[in-house]
Design an enzyme around this catalytic site. Structure first.
Site, PDB file in Angstrom:
ATOM      1  N   GLY A  70       0.825  -1.203   0.000  1.00  0.00           N
ATOM      2  CA  GLY A  70       0.000   0.000   0.000  1.00  0.00           C
ATOM      3  C   GLY A  70       0.861   1.256   0.000  1.00  0.00           C
ATOM      4  O   GLY A  70       2.003   1.253  -0.482  1.00  0.00           O
ATOM      5  N   SER A  71       0.311   2.303   0.633  1.00  0.00           N
ATOM      6  CA  SER A  71       0.823   3.665   0.444  1.00  0.00           C
ATOM      7  C   SER A  71       2.284   3.891   0.829  1.00  0.00           C
ATOM      8  O   SER A  71       2.853   4.909   0.448  1.00  0.00           O
ATOM      9  CB  SER A  71      -0.041   4.635   1.240  1.00  0.00           C
ATOM     10  OG  SER A  71      -1.388   4.411   0.930  1.00  0.00           O
ATOM     11  N   VAL A  72       2.851   3.002   1.622  1.00  0.00           N
ATOM     12  CA  VAL A  72       4.258   3.212   1.988  1.00  0.00           C
ATOM     13  C   VAL A  72       5.110   3.349   0.732  1.00  0.00           C
ATOM     14  O   VAL A  72       6.098   4.098   0.711  1.00  0.00           O
ATOM     15  CB  VAL A  72       4.776   2.040   2.843  1.00  0.00           C
ATOM     16  CG1 VAL A  72       6.203   2.292   3.287  1.00  0.00           C
ATOM     17  CG2 VAL A  72       3.893   1.819   4.036  1.00  0.00           C
ATOM     18  N   MET A  73       4.705   2.671  -0.336  1.00  0.00           N
ATOM     19  CA  MET A  73       5.500   2.685  -1.557  1.00  0.00           C
ATOM     20  C   MET A  73       5.578   4.073  -2.177  1.00  0.00           C
ATOM     21  O   MET A  73       6.468   4.375  -2.963  1.00  0.00           O
ATOM     22  CB  MET A  73       4.947   1.677  -2.571  1.00  0.00           C
ATOM     23  CG  MET A  73       5.101   0.221  -2.168  1.00  0.00           C
ATOM     24  SD  MET A  73       6.770  -0.259  -1.678  1.00  0.00           S
ATOM     25  CE  MET A  73       7.582  -0.374  -3.266  1.00  0.00           C
ATOM     26  N   LYS A  74       4.589   4.918  -1.797  1.00  0.00           N
ATOM     27  CA  LYS A  74       4.598   6.279  -2.344  1.00  0.00           C
ATOM     28  C   LYS A  74       5.912   6.988  -2.026  1.00  0.00           C
ATOM     29  O   LYS A  74       6.433   7.769  -2.825  1.00  0.00           O
ATOM     30  CB  LYS A  74       3.426   7.083  -1.762  1.00  0.00           C
ATOM     31  CG  LYS A  74       2.088   6.620  -2.300  1.00  0.00           C
ATOM     32  CD  LYS A  74       0.933   7.280  -1.557  1.00  0.00           C
ATOM     33  CE  LYS A  74      -0.374   6.663  -2.040  1.00  0.00           C
ATOM     34  NZ  LYS A  74      -1.493   6.969  -1.151  1.00  0.00           N
TER      35      LYS A  74
END
Lengths: 442, 686
Positions: free
Chosen positions: B307-311
């Site tokens: 999820g968003s951690v990859m942002k």
């Protein structure tokens, strides 16, 4: 005490020998030239002597390597077997060089004493005086010393056969005079051995007898016939005793029996195999923890493990050298008696070594035969050393003039030697050579 | 033969020669057999012999110790006495089938009673006549004394016959003083001494050490007691931080009723792993074959959609590539966007956002627009450089490398877009921590260090893992910029306000990822992975903490669930490490009691009272056993100290209560065999 105090007895004995036809001649000055020799002056065969001394020392080293674990676990002393083997080796060397200086002809007269003494010991052994161990009654305890009459019996039969065959000479070819009596005496010894029971020694006795009869000129047909009978007897005896049958089974199906009855031969072969070409090095083997009797009958397995194929080849060559030099001594011996005696002793070494190694490599079922000079044990080492001493003495009396060696007719040289020996006997204080002495030492 | 008629002499010579040849050929046959056995089959025999002697000597050296970075033991081996028999030795001198059977029967009868064994079973065991056979393992003190009386009975009865072939040897037993702490990472050891899982398996070779060639000399020949001890392993783990992580993970597991969870605490400068927690855990001391799930090290084994951690990494890639300006504004489509037929939502409806705001509000649409500027090869390449898609290289079994291109081909446009906010790819907690570490330390992806040092039995360093940069992922300035942006996440208006720590600037990223339902092949409506990965202090990071909660039943968002866990773990770690806060004097009182944090960690380490009280080993009689230890006086010692002292002496502590030691059983000064249990009762100090 059967000492050769009477010179004439000695001479008569030799003159009585049918082939001992060479006239005695006055002694030649050669004797005096040998200042220290107590027996005829020639030097011992240096190659043979060196090989024997080496093999005895090698035996001490290997016994230590093979026994320290057992010594530590069973006697709380890793050097337990080493100290004993060192004592035996000291005795063996003394015996070896002592006997090499005593004219072997003195033994001639004592033949029957040796034979009867040994027979008596064998009988005593099975008659209840024996000391049991490993399921057999093979030892007689005299105080702290345990002796193994079967070991002495092998030498005794050689001594007697040499005497008898030399005396009977051409008569050896006859069945009743030359063949049967020898077989009967040997057979009696064998039966006594089997009663212990000691199957291996019985087989060695039989083969020794055959070999000496064969060499002395007995008809091959008789020997073959007896050999067939002997084999039949062997088969029956194997079938009759369950443990022999088991050993045979174990030998035939080693892999299946490796946890049970075949444990020992399997471990022995494993010891050999794990040594590979170069071995682990002396003292670095681990099979002593698994191989029962590693320091006695199976010492060659430890040699195989620690010294590898190289070591085993060296060992085989060493024995071959000893046997070959022994046969050479026989060929060069001054008389029939010496020749037969030397041959019998050499063959005794050879056949024991071959049998022992065959058992260790599982080419033959387990027998309980020692490896001469190497296995731990006083009886075996001392008897073999005594035999080797006699052999060395015969080697001393080989022809001095090599050029004469192959001469087809008797030369004064031999006569001179014989006379010489007789003379020396008179001059010397008599060391007694009694069967009892040999036994007490072992 | 000179006396003989020449013809006859010739014959005799011939026959002698013939027999000599026969003997020689016998020797020749022997030489050729020896060649076959020793040279051709030599290797097989040697292997068999070595295996055999290893069994006999059980030269398996004492297994090495696993400890934390300060030497606190996590796994130690202590010697407990075990009884074995050499049946051949037992039967030495007993001849005949019946006599042997009788001897074995007698031995079985004599031994069965004091050892509480079944006589018939024991007889069956002995009847196999093995050269090595365990009779009973892990003897008690009375049993040792009873066996010794049988082996050497002359003290009591001068005529008694000693029982031969028995031997009592120390057998290594693995003990984990920290109990469940680090359990899934440590793994366990099988009764035969071989590592089965975790580090015990991965480092089995080192821990077991190498059996030195058993020296035969001296009377220790059959024992080889000086066989090498296995190597000691010093982990980078800090017991205190590990404890905090496990305490918090346990709390999270209970509070949110998650299916599983994992926490990684990392020193971003060195790549050293300070804590590696995985829940549910297990206690390697009392291993029962349970569901494998509890023994898995979820932080490295589990692969999930992050999820968003990859942002964070998408942004770092875009900034370093120059396709994103720090202060530009990106249109976020009011929370709904369609890309090649795929519908993409944001949780908040936004108009124009700066990159920092996109991160703080975790806008998928803003992120995918940036990712599309980068293009597939660039984004994929950046992820790879951050270490995704390959194992981090921890020395633990079963590490997953994650998966970036699940279909084995480059992403199509939609996939590039979803990958940029962490959907459609698989990563591990460890990978997230390492990648975040690269942002924290200025752009360097470090090699993770779990094992700091390998030492030999004397404590000499054999191998040391020094910090090693795997690669420079992004320029230092970019890393700084991203770190600065990430501080907005925990500030007001960000998704991760729960993760803020008073007195410290926190940088991090929340993530709430729907789990794919394997049954339907679509994203599940109610199954989430909530996570927070961040570091602190933002400008000079000391720790990176990655918290991943798998399927929480209560709550949903990474910020709400994983944020607080992050805060507590990071805060405790900072205090533990002595990092002073730059503001928030309210906490100054705590700083002065910095040591208390460590104490608190250890307090929690103390186990709750055992449910069943094992009967204390009575050792008041009997001669001291071989390898006996004297129980030390531990009164008023804290648990940690008491535990260390006991394990050093090879004793097994059983603990009850918390605080300082008030009672112990057996009493101080009692001699007990190694491996005996010592019961310790702690009470909080007044």
């Amino acid at each position: 005490m059967m000492a050769f105090r009477n010179v004439r007895v000695t001479r008569e004995t030799f003159e009585a020998a049918p082939l001992d036809v060479a006239p005695l001649v006055p002694k030649v000055s050669k004797t005096a030239a040998a200042p220290v020799a107590t027996s005829p002056s020639g030097p011992v065969d240096p190659v043979l002597a060196a090989a024997l001394v080496f093999v005895i020392f090698f035996g001490v080293v290997m016994v230590y390597s093979a026994s320290n674990v057992l010594g530590a676990t069973r006697h709380h002393d890793p050097e337990f077997f080493l100290t004993r083997q060192l004592m035996y080796a000291g005795g063996a060397l003394a015996l070896l060089f002592g006997l090499s200086r005593i004219d072997y002809h003195r033994l001639y007269k004592a033949t029957y004493a040796v034979l009867l003494g040994t027979g008596g010991l064998l009988t005593a052994c099975i008659a209840g005086l024996g000391h049991s161990g490993g399921g057999a009654t093979r030892w007689i305890a005299i105080g702290p010393v345990h002796i193994q009459p079967a070991e002495i019996a092998k030498l005794a039969i050689v001594v007697w056969l040499a005497y008898s065959l030399a005396k009977k000479a051409e008569a050896v070819k006859s069945f009743t005079v030359g063949f049967l009596p020898h077989l009967l005496v040997a057979g009696l010894f064998m039966v006594l051995c089997m009663k212990q029971p000691d199957f291996g020694s019985a087989v060695v006795l039989l083969l020794l007898t055959f070999a000496m009869l064969f060499v002395a000129g007995a008809r091959v047909g008789y020997i073959l016939g007896a050999a067939i009978l002997g084999s039949l007897f062997a088969v029956v005896s194997v079938l009759s005793k369950s443990y022999r049958m088991q050993r045979y089974e174990a030998w035939m199906h080693l892999e299946q029996n490796r946890q049970g009855i075949g444990y020992q031969p399997y471990q022995s072969v494993m010891s050999y195999g794990s040594g590979g070409f170069f071995g682990h090095g002396i003292g670095r083997g681990t099979q002593t923890m698994f191989l029962p009797e590693a320091h006695t009958d199976f010492i060659s397995a430890i040699i195989g493990e620690e010294l590898g194929y190289i070591g085993i080849c060296g060992l085989i060559l060493l024995y071959l050298l000893i046997v070959a030099r022994g046969v050479r001594t026989a060929l060069r011996a001054p008389d029939d008696y010496g020749a037969y005696l030397a041959y019998g002793i050499s063959f005794l070494f050879g056949i024991q070594a071959v049998f022992n190694l065959c058992v260790a490599l599982s080419l033959l079922p387990t027998k309980g035969l020692t490896l001469p000079f190497l296995s731990f044990g006083g009886s075996s080492l001392l008897v073999n050393a005594a035999a080797a001493g006699i052999l060395l003495n015969i080697s001393r009396q080989g022809p001095i003039e090599v050029a004469l060696e192959d001469a087809p007719t008797p030369r004064p040289t031999e006569v001179r030697r014989r006379g010489k020996s007789a003379d020396v006997d008179v001059l010397e204080p008599e060391p007694s050579l009694e069967p009892g002495d040999v036994e007490a030492l072992s | 033969m000179r006396n003989l008629d020449p013809n006859r002499a010739k014959w005799i010579r011939f026959r002698m020669g013939a027999l000599l040849v026969l003997v020689a050929s016998g020797f020749g046959a022997l030489a050729s057999t020896a060649w076959r056995v020793q040279v051709e089959e030599g290797h097989a025999w040697r292997a068999a012999a070595e295996a055999q002697s290893k069994r006999k000597l059980h030269v398996a050296p004492k297994r090495g110790t696993i400890s934390d970075r300060h030497g606190t033991p996590f796994a130690v081996s202590i010697e407990v006495p075990s009884l074995s028999v050499d049946v051949a030795e037992l039967l030495h001198g007993v001849e005949g089938q019946e006599a042997q059977a009788q001897a074995l029967m007698d031995a079985a009868r004599t031994l069965a009673k004091p050892l509480a064994l079944d006589e018939h079973d024991l007889y069956q065991k002995l009847s196999k006549k093995k050269r090595f056979q365990w009779i009973k393992r892990r003897l008690s003190a009375e049993e040792v004394a009873a066996v010794q009386a049988l082996v050497d009975p002359r003290k009591t009865d001068p005529n008694a016959k000693p029982l031969k072939g028995l031997s009592i040897d120390g057998e290594g037993q693995r003990y984990y003083p920290a109990r469940t702490l680090l359990g899934p990472v440590l793994g366990r050891v099988a009764p035969d001494g071989s590592g089965q899982e975790g580090l015990e398996l991965a480092l089995d070779e080192e821990l077991q050490g190498h059996a030195v060639e058993a020296s035969k000399g001296g009377d220790d020949g059959a024992h080889a007691e000086d066989a090498a001890t296995g190597h000691g392993i010093e982990l980078a783990i800090d017991e205190g931080i590990q404890h905090v992580a496990e305490r918090e993970i346990e709390a999270a597991l209970k509070t949110y009723e998650t299916r599983g969870a994992s926490i990684v605490v990392l020193d971003p400068e060195t790549g050293e792993i300070l804590a590696l927690a995985s829940a549910p855990g297990f206690n390697p001391n009392d291993f029962i074959p349970t569901k494998d799930d509890t023994r898995l090290n979820h932080a490295v084994v589990d692969r999930f959609e992050p999820g968003s951690v990859m942002k964070v990494f998408t942004f770092a890639a875009a900034l370093s590539k120059g396709v994103l300006a720090e202060n530009e504004k990106i249109y976020c489509e009011h929370g709904y966007y369609e890309l090649a037929g795929a519908k993409i939502h944001d949780t908040h409806e936004n108009d124009l956002l700066t990159p920092t705001q996109i991160l703080a509000k975790s806008s998928n649409i803003g992120t995918l627009k940036i990712a599309l500027r980068l293009g597939e090869p660039e984004l994929y390449g950046a992820f790879r450089r951050f270490g995704f898609g390959e194992p981090t290289g921890l020395p633990v079994p079963g590490e997953s490398g994650g998966i970036l291109r699940p279909r084995g081909r480059p992403w199509v446009e939609v996939e590039t877009a979803t990958a940029s906010f962490g959907q459609g790819i698989g990563v591990t907690t460890m990978q997230l921590a390492m990648a975040m570490g690269a942002i924290a330390n200025g752009g360097k992806l470090m090699e993770p260090i779990l094992v700091r040092r390998v030492t030999d039995a004397r404590g000499q360093t054999l191998r040391e893992n020094v910090p090693h940069v795997r690669r420079e992922v992004v320029p230092r300035s970019v890393a700084k910029t991203v770190a600065e942006m990430l501080t907005a996440v925990v500030e007001d208006g960000g998704t991760g306000v729960e993760a803020a720590i008073p007195g410290y600037r926190v940088a991090g990223k929340t993530a709430t990822a729907q789990k794919a339902d394997p049954a339907t092949g679509r994203y599940s409506e109610d199954k989430y992975i909530a996570s927070f990965v961040g570091f602190v202090p933002a400008d000079k990071p000391k720790v990176v903490v990655a918290v991943v909660l798998d399927e929480p039943m209560i709550g949903r968002y990474g910020g709400d669930l994983a944020g607080p866990v992050f805060r507590r773990v990071a805060e405790s770690s900072l205090r533990y490490l002595g990092v002073t806060p730059f503001k928030g004097s309210a906490k100054l009182a705590d700083i002065s009691r910095k040591d208390d944090v460590a104490d608190r960690a250890l307090d929690a380490l103390r186990p709750s009272p055992p449910s069943t009280l094992a009967p204390p080993t009575d050792t008041s009689f009997g001669p001291p056993a071989p390898g006996a230890s004297e129980v030390p006086d531990l009164t008023s010692l804290p648990a940690r100290e008491a535990l260390l002292r006991l394990t050093k002496l090879g004793l097994l502590p059983e603990m009850e209560g918390t605080g300082r030691l008030v009672r112990q059983q057996p009493a101080a000064g009692t001699r007990v065999p190694k491996g005996s249990k010592v019961h310790l009762v702690f009470e909080p100090g007044s």
